[in-house]
Design a protein around this motif. Structure first.
Motif, PDB file in Angstrom:
ATOM      1  N   SER A 437       0.816  -1.211   0.000  1.00 36.79           N
ATOM      2  CA  SER A 437       0.000   0.000   0.000  1.00 36.79           C
ATOM      3  C   SER A 437       0.853   1.265   0.000  1.00 36.79           C
ATOM      4  N   ILE A 438       2.105   1.141   0.442  1.00 35.41           N
ATOM      5  CA  ILE A 438       2.999   2.304   0.485  1.00 35.41           C
ATOM      6  C   ILE A 438       3.555   2.505  -0.918  1.00 35.41           C
ATOM      7  N   PRO A 439       3.429   3.686  -1.501  1.00 40.24           N
ATOM      8  CA  PRO A 439       3.767   3.855  -2.917  1.00 40.24           C
ATOM      9  C   PRO A 439       5.254   3.723  -3.205  1.00 40.24           C
ATOM     10  N   VAL A 440       5.533   3.264  -4.417  1.00 38.66           N
ATOM     11  CA  VAL A 440       6.874   3.297  -5.003  1.00 38.66           C
ATOM     12  C   VAL A 440       6.750   4.087  -6.294  1.00 38.66           C
ATOM     13  N   ARG A 441       7.535   5.136  -6.428  1.00 36.54           N
ATOM     14  CA  ARG A 441       7.376   6.054  -7.560  1.00 36.54           C
ATOM     15  C   ARG A 441       8.612   6.015  -8.449  1.00 36.54           C
ATOM     16  N   ALA A 442       8.394   5.932  -9.733  1.00 32.85           N
ATOM     17  CA  ALA A 442       9.498   5.897 -10.680  1.00 32.85           C
ATOM     18  C   ALA A 442      10.370   7.132 -10.515  1.00 32.85           C
ATOM     19  N   PRO A 443      11.708   6.982 -10.603  1.00 37.26           N
ATOM     20  CA  PRO A 443      12.601   8.125 -10.378  1.00 37.26           C
ATOM     21  C   PRO A 443      12.301   9.321 -11.266  1.00 37.26           C
ATOM     22  N   GLY A 444      11.954   9.087 -12.533  1.00 39.82           N
ATOM     23  CA  GLY A 444      11.647  10.200 -13.416  1.00 39.82           C
ATOM     24  C   GLY A 444      10.189  10.570 -13.438  1.00 39.82           C
ATOM     25  N   GLY A 445       9.355   9.836 -12.678  1.00 41.05           N
ATOM     26  CA  GLY A 445       7.937  10.128 -12.629  1.00 41.05           C
ATOM     27  C   GLY A 445       7.146   9.569 -13.784  1.00 41.05           C
TER      28      GLY A 445
END
Length: 680
Positions: A437-445
């Motif tokens: 549930s805790i987000p993981v976000r791509a480095p470049g978005g």
């Protein structure tokens, strides 16, 4: 922050970007003392942004929905639905326990607090009619069993801080009688980390000793070791029973008083005690029906027979509590030993709890009292710094300092008999639900895809099979990258790019987030025959723990020719017992030195997900440029994509130099699915 070399922003976008990079003031929740801002509503610390140090000392638990805390509610909601099935005997093999209460918290927000099933379902071994059962509640009091060892440990560390106890001093210095049978070299530390060489339990059981309390305590002192101190790891109740005698000797106080005055009263844990009073009984979950010794149905009396023989107060068992009280304790530990201005441990003492003292025994990592990095019940929250413990009655506590989260599961799985199926699938699923549930976000978005392990329940997904057996994982596969160009090149024999359509070695790069088990395998593979056969791309195979940070993976392949086209796929292989959050892939770029052949940030880049999930926008760089979510980089000219006659091929732009400093992550928007769906 990684900025892709193929993204160009106008000057106006750079102004917006500079505003995003401005310093963020500390949250009011930290009292202005913290060095890191506390995530507010709608924005959570990413799982790929591990915290440093303790949470701000002023962090106090509050109720919030997962969405309000910036989490994806879907994994948590799925776990809560399954909790009901685990407490229902009609679910057959999925039935694990009569009743349960679970609590999940992240960054000070309690995002789930749920009870299911019955606190009392049986009388003797007969099931009660529904009208006579006692439903489990969110304030139900459970027998914690071996979670009690944590309370003994905290008292021991308090005495170390007070100077009454030293870790590396032999126990016999405090208890001369303990030296019997060659135990004179066992230290306090070896008791707390289970390397003393003592057997698991007193033999014969203490309750069989008819000489009374003093004779039973003497039996603990007279226990015979099976190995020399420090030679092996063996989890042992005798270690903490011995620790109890040490603590009572150096303080002159009973263990229950030490726990009350040192832990539960300062933290105002009003529903936590040994030998709970009769007034609490309506809220207490029943445990076993005891025949030998003949104790009948237990409700409010300690389940462990050796603890019962010591009057209900023992170093290894005997504490009763609720999820709410344990949540306060967990948050106090995340805060560095303090809660609402009341300190139970200093920060140096806290560091001893999460230091691994048993690294010479791989797989049995242990701090003082707390187990470390045990994926078999910690699931997706496991890491070298994750603390936890389980209890025989069906309890578990997992505290993850890196995500500032904790998960509590209390059950009465021994009601009415001890011989029940393992509840580790539920324990792992609880940790996995919070981790996912805790987000993981791509480095470049940009666009990204994720996949995670199953929880080992054969009916729940594609990775069914026997425990521990390797399973074929999900895949993320590109369309043919060079096939169309090869056909085009065949019509132009003088094309300097050559018959393969490539002008040089193919360079592949992508961002990878990997939080997986040592037995898992994550790899990039290639196929040149239309996907019938696949070979590993050298240098891309990964397993194990990777610090919860993104890595830029680079590989190289020959220029070709590839008459049937070149396809790439990412494959994640796991087992039903795997821990870790899983894997994420983003920022895929394939070039031949001068041209972009494939760019995963293109909205119609040909990618097929089997079991993987594509995470949706927002795309921060696109928003900064005034583009809609999924805005088009320059290497994705209009009309390109899998539907076009040519694959993505455009000149690689000059790299953009980004302003220094981290870029604040955008709020998480949930997830969508683009494809099909160690012990214990």
């Amino acid at each position: 922050m990684r900025v892709a070399a193929y993204v160009i922003l106008p000057v106006s976008a750079l102004v917006v970007l500079a505003g995003l990079l401005a310093p963020v003031p500390p949250s009011a929740a930290s009292g202005g003392r913290g060095t890191e801002p506390v995530a507010g509503p709608g924005a959570a610390r990413g799982f790929d942004q591990p915290a440093r140090g303790f949470a701000p000392a002023g962090t106090v638990l509050r109720r919030a929905t997962p969405a309000e805390a910036g989490l994806d509610p879907a994994p948590i909601d799925a776990f809560l639905r399954r909790l009901a099935g685990w407490t229902d005997p009609e679910h057959g093999v999925d039935y694990l326990f009569p009743g349960a209460t679970a609590l999940l918290a992240h960054d000070g927000a309690v995002v789930a607090r749920k009870a299911s099933g019955d606190a009392v379902r049986y009388t003797g071994q007969r099931e009660l009619p529904p009208a006579r059962r006692v439903p489990a509640r969110t304030d139900t009091i459970y027998d914690l069993a071996s979670l009690s060892k944590l309370f003994t440990t905290l008292v021991a560390v308090q005495q170390i801080e007070a100077g009454r106890l030293r870790l590396d001093v032999p126990v016999a210095r405090y208890l001369p009688g303990f030296a019997a049978h060659g135990k004179g070299g066992i230290t306090v530390k070896q008791l707390l980390v289970h390397t003393s060489g003592l057997p698991s339990d007193p033999r014969p059981p203490l309750w069989e000793n008819s000489g009374g309390q003093q004779a039973r305590r003497e039996a603990i002192l007279q226990a015979r070791p099976f190995a020399r101190p420090g030679a092996t790891y063996r989890y042992s109740d005798l270690n903490l029973l011995s620790m109890q005698l040490v603590l009572e000797q150096v303080t002159g106080q009973r263990l229950d008083r030490l726990v009350r005055e040192g832990i539960t009263e300062p933290l105002r844990m009003r529903d936590t005690a040994y030998n709970p009073p009769a007034a609490w009984r309506p809220r207490i979950a029943a445990t076993s029906y005891k025949v030998s010794p003949a104790r009948g149905m237990l409700r409010g009396a300690v389940h462990d027979d050796n603890a019962w023989a010591l009057g209900g107060v023992a170093g290894h068992a005997g504490v009763f509590s609720t999820v709410d009280d344990l949540a306060v304790l967990a948050q106090a530990l995340l805060n560095g030993g303090t809660y609402q201005g009341r300190r139970i441990l200093g920060r140096r003492a806290m560091a001893m709890l999460e230091r691994n003292y048993t690294s010479r025994f791989p797989g049995d990592d242990h701090g003082l009292g707390f187990e470390l990095d045990q994926a078999w019940y910690m699931g997706g929250l496991s890491s070298p710094r994750t603390l936890g413990h389980t209890g025989f009655t069906g309890t578990s506590l997992v505290i993850d300092p890196l995500s500032r989260s904790f998960a509590i599961l209390l059950t009465n799985r021994v009601h009415p008999i001890d011989e029940t199926t393992s509840i580790n699938p539920a324990r792992r699923a609880l940790g996995q639900a919070l981790a996912r549930s805790i987000p993981v976000r791509a480095p470049g978005g940009g666009r990204s895809w994720s996949d995670g392990p199953s929880d080992g329940r054969g009916s729940e997904g594609r990775r069914s099979g026997r425990d521990g057996e390797g399973q074929d994982g999900g895949t993320l596969t590109t369309g043919p990258i060079l096939a169309a160009r090869a056909r085009h090149a065949a019509r132009k024999p003088r094309d300097p790019a050559g018959p393969s359509g490539a002008r040089g070695p193919l360079r592949i790069s992508y961002d990878a987030f990997m939080d997986i088990d040592d037995l898992d395998r994550f790899v990039l593979e290639r196929s040149t025959d239309g996907g019938r056969n696949w070979r590993t791309v050298p240098g891309t195979e990964r397993s194990g723990y990777h610090g919860r940070t993104w890595q830029r993976v680079r590989a190289q392949l020959p220029a070709g020719p590839y008459p049937a086209g070149l396809r790439l796929r990412w494959r994640y292989t796991t087992t039903p017992l795997s821990g870790g959050r899983g894997v994420n892939v983003a920022g895929v770029l394939v070039t031949d030195g001068t041209r972009v052949l494939f760019n995963s940030d293109c909205p119609d880049a040909p990618l097929t997900a089997d079991s993987w999930q594509q995470l949706p926008p927002p795309w921060p760089l696109a928003h900064a440029a005034g583009l809609p979510p999924g805005g088009l980089p320059v290497s994705c000219p209009p009309g390109s994509g899998p539907h076009a006659a040519e694959p993505h091929m455009s000149t690689v732009p000059r790299p953009l130099r980004a302003p220094a400093g981290p870029m604040p992550a955008a709020p998480y928007r949930g997830s969508s699915t683009t494809g099909a769906g160690r012990r214990g």
